[in-house]
Design an enzyme around this catalytic site. Structure first.
Site, mmCIF file in Angstrom:
data_model
loop_
_atom_site.group_PDB
_atom_site.id
_atom_site.type_symbol
_atom_site.label_atom_id
_atom_site.label_comp_id
_atom_site.label_asym_id
_atom_site.label_seq_id
_atom_site.Cartn_x
_atom_site.Cartn_y
_atom_site.Cartn_z
ATOM 1 N N GLU A 172 0.939 -1.256 -0.001
ATOM 2 C CA GLU A 172 -0.017 -0.039 0.023
ATOM 3 C C GLU A 172 0.899 1.245 0.045
ATOM 4 O O GLU A 172 2.039 1.085 0.259
ATOM 5 C CB GLU A 172 -0.994 0.119 1.221
ATOM 6 C CG GLU A 172 -2.474 -0.064 0.966
ATOM 7 C CD GLU A 172 -3.101 1.191 0.517
ATOM 8 O OE1 GLU A 172 -2.169 2.288 0.083
ATOM 9 O OE2 GLU A 172 -4.271 1.338 0.301
ATOM 10 N N ASN B 51 -5.610 6.485 7.236
ATOM 11 C CA ASN B 51 -5.724 5.373 6.264
ATOM 12 C C ASN B 51 -4.817 6.051 4.712
ATOM 13 O O ASN B 51 -3.826 5.479 4.431
ATOM 14 C CB ASN B 51 -6.833 5.092 5.636
ATOM 15 C CG ASN B 51 -6.983 3.976 4.659
ATOM 16 O OD1 ASN B 51 -6.692 4.148 3.377
ATOM 17 N ND2 ASN B 51 -7.073 2.633 5.015
ATOM 18 N N GLU C 137 -3.721 -5.768 10.565
ATOM 19 C CA GLU C 137 -3.167 -4.583 9.950
ATOM 20 C C GLU C 137 -2.892 -3.495 10.891
ATOM 21 O O GLU C 137 -2.812 -2.391 10.777
ATOM 22 C CB GLU C 137 -4.012 -3.983 8.907
ATOM 23 C CG GLU C 137 -3.883 -4.851 7.387
ATOM 24 C CD GLU C 137 -4.892 -3.933 6.338
ATOM 25 O OE1 GLU C 137 -5.371 -2.970 6.578
ATOM 26 O OE2 GLU C 137 -4.823 -4.891 5.254
ATOM 27 N N ASN D 67 -11.631 6.366 2.427
ATOM 28 C CA ASN D 67 -10.259 5.724 2.444
ATOM 29 C C ASN D 67 -9.331 6.676 1.191
ATOM 30 O O ASN D 67 -8.861 7.560 1.918
ATOM 31 C CB ASN D 67 -10.516 4.334 1.453
ATOM 32 C CG ASN D 67 -9.409 3.480 1.512
ATOM 33 O OD1 ASN D 67 -8.555 3.763 1.370
ATOM 34 N ND2 ASN D 67 -9.828 2.024 1.935
ATOM 35 N N ASP E 290 -9.530 1.993 -3.432
ATOM 36 C CA ASP E 290 -8.651 1.917 -2.296
ATOM 37 C C ASP E 290 -7.566 3.219 -2.116
ATOM 38 O O ASP E 290 -7.801 4.056 -1.277
ATOM 39 C CB ASP E 290 -7.750 0.573 -2.051
ATOM 40 C CG ASP E 290 -7.314 0.320 -0.665
ATOM 41 O OD1 ASP E 290 -7.334 1.352 -0.083
ATOM 42 O OD2 ASP E 290 -6.824 -0.831 -0.456
#
Length: 294
Positions: free
Chosen positions: A17, A107, A131, A165, A223
């Site tokens: 990510e 996030n 996570e 997100n 995402d």
């Protein structure tokens, strides 16, 4: 671009990510959330293609960006905070609570030209221990926040999300795009990107209005995403990367053999799209240039 192919640059992550490009150093950083580390990929000689661990542990870091001075800004699931890495390597906490209660698990994050920092705060880092650290939510919801560049004050700028997100501004900063990925845990939940109009007034709320649905992502979720200099949105999806025009029309796809979480433009001309896809880091040269300031 018929002569361009998708390249897998590295693999071995559990959930990659938060890619962010450092043009002044010719490298990319990204997060490997479940493995609690940040990774570094170097472009060009003499270290071309070299991958190393940048930070371990990373407090289950997720989204990353750079501020207007070039410093790394990171969302940390494990510590439930947003931090800045100073040039000497020390870490400054920018936000970890609101109204005396801990944040959920920041996030993704973006920095506006005025130095304000905007981030999303869904509960993904506290839902399980995978996570982050399983815990009860202390906030009254999952919100979008703004950190004031002068005072450091933290303000809620949007409070009607299920699981906010990905987040990014249009090149002229007149529009703020925010994803809602509530469908990750609710079958009929939202899986779209919303678009807010940004004005220069109303500093307490960041001057946001609207919040219309810009695009609904299928398959998969938005995402994370970035914009190019023409205002097109390049977003993660279940089958790769989807590119939407500023009008919300789907104009193309980059098919990837893994579920994609996020993207970042990089390279000397910012025409190389770096893609974090589940276990791997990919890249592809595209016929667009990423909007950005480094």
């Amino acid at each position: 671009m018929g002569n361009v192919r998708l390249e897998r640059l590295h693999t071995g992550m559990r959930w990659a990510e938060g890619p962010v490009w450092f043009g002044d150093g010719n490298y990319l950083l990204w997060s490997d959330i479940p493995n609690n580390r940040m990774m570094r990929w170097v472009s060009g000689a003499p270290e071309g293609g070299a991958v190393s661990v940048y930070r371990d542990p990373s407090n289950n870091s997720n989204g990353n960006t750079r501020d207007r001075q070039g410093r790394l800004v990171t969302c940390e699931h494990g510590a439930r905070r947003v931090t800045r890495t100073e040039f000497d390597g020390t870490i400054t906490v920018l936000a970890d609570s609101h109204k005396g209660r801990r944040l959920n698990s920041p996030n993704d994050v973006v920095v506006k030209s005025d130095g304000s920092i905007w981030f999303t705060d869904p509960p993904y880092g506290i839902l399980t221990d995978y996570e982050g650290h399983k815990a009860e939510m202390e906030q009254d919801g999952c919100h979008v926040y703004r950190i004031d560049p002068d005072t450091g004050a933290l303000t809620v700028v949007a409070d009607d999300f299920d699981k906010p997100n990905g987040i990014a501004f249009s090149p002229d900063e007149h529009i703020l795009y925010v994803a809602d990925t509530g469908a990750s845990h609710t079958p009929d939940g939202p899986h779209h990107i919303r678009a807010f109009d940004v004005s220069t007034s109303g500093t307490l709320s960041g001057g946001l209005s609207g919040g219309r649905i810009f695009a609904t992502i299928s398959p998969g979720l938005a995402d994370g995403f970035r914009l190019d200099t023409d205002g097109n949105v390049w977003t993660s999806a279940g089958d790769g990367v989807h590119c939407y025009s500023s009008n919300g029309d789907l104009i193309g796809k980059v098919l990837v053999p893994e579920v994609v979480s996020n993207v970042a433009f990089g390279g000397p001309k910012r025409n190389r799209l770096f893609i974090t896809g589940t276990t791997s880091l990919y890249s592809v040269y595209v016929g667009a240039n990423g909007a950005g300031y480094f």
